[in-house]
Design an enzyme around this catalytic site. Structure first.
Site, PDB file in Angstrom:
ATOM      1  N   PHE A   1       1.330   4.886   0.937  1.00  0.00           N
ATOM      2  CA  PHE A   1       0.821   5.910   1.839  1.00  0.00           C
ATOM      3  C   PHE A   1       1.432   7.258   1.483  1.00  0.00           C
ATOM      4  O   PHE A   1       2.606   7.330   1.093  1.00  0.00           O
ATOM      5  CB  PHE A   1       1.164   5.578   3.294  1.00  0.00           C
ATOM      6  CG  PHE A   1       0.354   4.451   3.882  1.00  0.00           C
ATOM      7  CD1 PHE A   1      -0.767   4.711   4.658  1.00  0.00           C
ATOM      8  CD2 PHE A   1       0.720   3.129   3.673  1.00  0.00           C
ATOM      9  CE1 PHE A   1      -1.517   3.678   5.200  1.00  0.00           C
ATOM     10  CE2 PHE A   1      -0.017   2.091   4.214  1.00  0.00           C
ATOM     11  CZ  PHE A   1      -1.143   2.369   4.981  1.00  0.00           C
TER      12      PHE A   1
ATOM     13  N   THR B   1       0.847  -1.184   0.000  1.00  0.00           N
ATOM     14  CA  THR B   1       0.000   0.000   0.000  1.00  0.00           C
ATOM     15  C   THR B   1       0.888   1.240   0.000  1.00  0.00           C
ATOM     16  O   THR B   1       1.834   1.331   0.793  1.00  0.00           O
ATOM     17  CB  THR B   1      -0.922   0.038   1.230  1.00  0.00           C
ATOM     18  OG1 THR B   1      -1.807  -1.084   1.167  1.00  0.00           O
ATOM     19  CG2 THR B   1      -1.751   1.311   1.251  1.00  0.00           C
TER      20      THR B   1
END
Length: 403
Positions: free
Chosen positions: A181, A179
């Protein structure tokens, strides 16, 4: 060490909190985490000054983009700026109450995306998926309700926070689960000269003109500016000001002055011949550029873009795969650029060790990861110099089980 309050979406033990701990731990900043119920609440708290920074997910290698955060980034433009980026490896684990045996567990509870990413494992384990609001919230609920027949699909960090035991780990079906960020703050930063940088921009092309998107993107292509991402979002009237933003910084020594060109968003309102509203499909485009906003080529590209678009917004310029936590000021020493090194090193496998393979190897080794390489050509000497484990046999290479 300095101290900073950092907002994230979720409850203690969330992947977002773990990502924030990695980022600010690498920066030698003492983290005071604060969880919020929604992404919007995080943005509101940052704008109000209730927190110093925010760490929010924007895209996942398996699940794709998190659209609501792109919309919020545009909505809070001017009050919130991108300071950096961090790629976080998502490793799912099966968590249960202490003392519970694996055969007692009949159900697995988690966020829908986590359940989808572990579907194969859960099916093989004969566990019934149960949808919950988020991963760490599932762990918290199991503890609060003492659910002995249910396990949470969450992180090992969540197990530590909520006092659960880990029945199994690494249960995701696809190991390529990262992911991205973004680290957000209230003041913009400008990476020092020579530091590889990214610039994030949002723009709205002129409506109903053939080739308008092509023309917009060509301002970067003709100047050899590489785009690493493009994302389209529905454009709402009023989300941009009527006047296109001027380029906010100029390259050193450049005499060209930023130009503004006012364009009314009334042009984006569509009506039919009877004067009734009709469907108006207009889009804003988000792009990431592999260039610093202060470079002359970027300045020229953004000025050109402002001439052919309804509006342009500069969302932030920040270090590539890193973060700067304070703006550069003449009276202060330069803020360090913090590379986002993961707490747990990865095993990286590179097939083909020519020029590009060696480039990738340098990048991953510099971030503290273990790199294995395989090629039909003997690059063992080069690999040794780079700190890479070289394998001339494909079976020996695959036996390393790279992440």
């Amino acid at each position: 060490a300095a101290m900073a309050s950092v907002g994230y979406q979720g409850v203690p033990g969330a992947y977002s909190e773990a990502a924030a701990m990695e980022v600010f731990g690498n920066a030698n900043v003492e983290l005071v985490p604060k969880g919020f119920n929604s992404f919007e609440d995080v943005f509101l708290a940052l704008k109000a000054g209730d927190i110093d920074f925010a760490v929010l997910p924007f895209e996942n290698t398996l699940g794709g983009s998190i659209h609501v955060n792109y919309d919020l980034l545009l909505r809070f433009h001017g009050s919130v700026h991108i300071l950096g980026e961090h790629s976080f490896r998502v490793r799912h684990s099966l968590l249960a109450l202490p003392g519970v045996k694996r055969e007692e567990v009949l159900k697995a509870m988690s966020h829908p995306q986590a359940l989808a990413q572990t579907e194969g494992y859960l099916r093989a384990a004969n566990l019934t998926p149960v949808v919950a609001y988020d991963t760490a919230g599932s762990a918290k609920q199991i503890v609060e309700q003492q659910m002995r027949d249910t396990a949470a699909v969450a992180s090992i960090h969540a197990a530590k926070v909520h006092g659960l035991q880990v029945l199994d780990s690494g249960i995701e079906d696809d190991a390529n689960n990262f992911t991205r960020f973004l680290i957000l703050g209230k003041s913009p930063v400008s990476p020092p000269f020579g530091v590889p940088a990214k610039t994030s921009v949002m723009f709205v092309p002129k409506s109903h003109e053939a080739g308008s998107l092509f023309k917009a993107l060509s301002v970067f292509a003709v100047r050899d500016i590489n785009l690493t991402k493009i994302e389209s979002r529905p454009h709402k009237k009023g989300s941009f000001e009527a006047t296109a933003v001027a380029v906010e910084t100029r390259a050193a020594g450049s005499d060209a002055k930023p130009r503004k060109r006012a364009r009314s968003e009334d042009d984006l309102t569509a009506v039919n011949t009877a004067g009734k509203p009709v469907a108006n499909f207009e889009y804003a485009f988000y792009v990431d550029l592999l260039a610093a906003a202060s470079e002359e080529r970027t300045q020229n590209a953004l000025r050109h873009l402002s001439e052919i678009c309804v509006a342009v917004k500069l969302l932030g310029c920040y270090p590539l795969d890193g973060v700067m936590l304070q703006p550069q000021q003449a009276e202060l020493p330069p803020s360090p650029v913090v590379a986002t090194v993961r707490a747990t090193p990865l095993r990286i496998g590179i097939v083909g060790f020519g020029t590009f393979g060696q480039f990738l190897a340098r990048r991953w080794v510099s971030r503290g990861h273990t790199v294995h390489a395989y090629s039909r050509t003997d690059y063992s000497a080069v690999a040794q110099q780079l700190g890479v484990s070289y394998h001339s046999d494909l079976d020996a290479f695959t036996a390393q089980q790279p992440d």
